[in-house]
Design an enzyme around this catalytic site. Structure first.
Site, short mmCIF file in Angstrom:
data_model
loop_
_atom_site.label_atom_id
_atom_site.label_comp_id
_atom_site.label_asym_id
_atom_site.label_seq_id
_atom_site.Cartn_x
_atom_site.Cartn_y
_atom_site.Cartn_z
N CYS A 107 0.83 -1.05 -0.12
CA CYS A 107 0.07 -0.06 -0.16
C CYS A 107 0.85 1.25 0.13
O CYS A 107 1.63 1.56 1.00
CB CYS A 107 -0.90 0.05 1.30
SG CYS A 107 -1.82 1.57 1.41
N CYS A 110 -0.46 4.40 2.75
CA CYS A 110 -0.46 4.14 4.01
C CYS A 110 -0.20 2.50 4.26
O CYS A 110 0.95 2.22 4.19
CB CYS A 110 -1.67 4.58 4.46
SG CYS A 110 -3.35 3.94 3.67
N SER A 111 -1.16 1.90 4.94
CA SER A 111 -0.85 0.51 5.20
C SER A 111 -2.10 -0.16 4.94
O SER A 111 -2.58 -1.10 5.81
CB SER A 111 -0.30 0.32 6.77
OG SER A 111 -1.20 0.91 7.72
N CYS A 112 -2.93 -0.11 3.88
CA CYS A 112 -4.15 -0.62 3.63
C CYS A 112 -3.74 -2.40 3.29
O CYS A 112 -2.64 -2.54 2.63
CB CYS A 112 -4.80 -0.22 2.42
SG CYS A 112 -5.47 1.51 2.44
#
Lengths: 204, 116
Positions: A107, A110-112
């Site tokens: 991602c 961000c950190s999906c």
């Protein structure tokens, strides 16, 4: 708590934690059994296990595999895996690794991450270095994970977002023809479903 | 939303302050760490406080130690977790520092070998 000798320092964290719990129980704010239940649920249910079940089913059931690749969200629901953080259903897209194409998930913003399938993301997944470098130089990044890919294999970097979460369906290792679905699920680990590792042959 | 999803959502929202993990599993070095973890989630489930209030204290506690900790010192994540939980409960008037300290001194004064 345990029955080993406890510290005599009232500031020791195990004493503070015990004091806090006993105080809250006394006030009727907490039931120790409920605390046990949270810990047990976390240990048993949250983690990359759900994703491993999906992969093992796809390896053993060609029809399921086809449904999974066509509509990941619906196929996960078939195994009672649903939702993500917030309860809203993000679209789950499952991409298959094979001899010609290797997918790896990131991602970049961000950190999906497909929480419902893989539990919590590893720390490196949130690391800005992984997020930017895997796009620019995926082959080197994968090599740093210990995954040396043949130059003929094409790498596709899949960028997850709030709307679409990717999961990799890794290749079934050779020498696993005799294993049933549960045994196969035991071989599948988180990194293989992100695409930074292969599922290893258990005999190798 | 299931409990698992709520847990995941909260931990995800904790961001850089998220707990130590190995292959997606939480790491608890000692039993009290798991108790502290379970208490925070259970109290939040029960509506005693908003997760954000706890998370803000957790981030502040970690940042305060980062500022003074030597690089090779062991990282005591759940001590910060516990401090954050104590501060959150104090903010909400649910458990004060004084009564907590008194209870801790009581427990620490138990004779050795006491089975608890």
């Amino acid at each position: 708590m345990t029955d080993h000798d406890h510290p005599h320092d009232p500031d020791a964290p195990e004493i503070r934690a015990e004091a806090l719990e006993s105080l809250l129980v006394e006030k009727g704010l907490l039931d120790p059994a409920e605390v046990d239940a949270v810990i047990a649920r976390y240990n048993d249910r949250v983690g990359p296990l759900a994703g491993a079940r999906v992969v093992a089913r796809a390896w053993t059931d060609p029809d399921y595999r086809a449904r999974l690749l066509a509509d990941g969200t619906a196929a996960a629901e078939e195994l009672d895996i649903r939702g993500g953080p917030g309860g809203q259903m993000e679209k789950l897209v499952v991409v298959e690794n094979g001899p010609e194409v290797h997918n790896v998930v990131v991602c970049t913003l961000c950190s999906c991450y497909p929480w419902a399938l893989l539990g919590l993301p590893p720390r490196w997944y949130k690391d800005p270095a992984y997020r930017s470098r895997v796009v620019r130089e995926p082959r080197s990044v994968l090599a740093e994970f210990g995954l040396e890919l043949d130059p003929d294999i094409r790498i596709r970097v899949r960028d997850s977002s709030a709307e679409v979460r990717y999961m990799v369906l890794p290749e079934r290792p050779e020498g696993t023809e005799h294993l049933d679905e549960d045994a196969l699920a035991g071989l599948v680990h988180r990194d293989a479903m992100i695409g930074v590792a292969r599922v290893r042959d258990p005999q190798a | 939303m299931s409990t698992e999803e709520r847990l995941q959502q909260r931990l995800a929202a904790t961001g850089d302050a998220a707990p130590p993990m190995e292959n997606g599993e939480l790491l608890f070095a000692e039993p009290w760490e798991a108790r502290a973890f379970g208490m925070a989630h259970r109290l939040c489930d029960a509506g005693c406080f908003e997760w954000d209030a706890f998370r803000d204290h957790l981030i502040a506690a970690i940042a305060a130690e980062d500022a003074r900790r030597a690089d090779d010192a062991p990282y005591r994540y759940y001590e910060h977790w516990l401090v954050a939980l104590e501060r959150t409960l104090a903010d909400h008037g649910l458990a004060g520092d004084a009564e907590l300290g008194a209870r801790a001194r009581q427990l620490a004064a138990r004779p050795h070998g006491h089975d608890h």
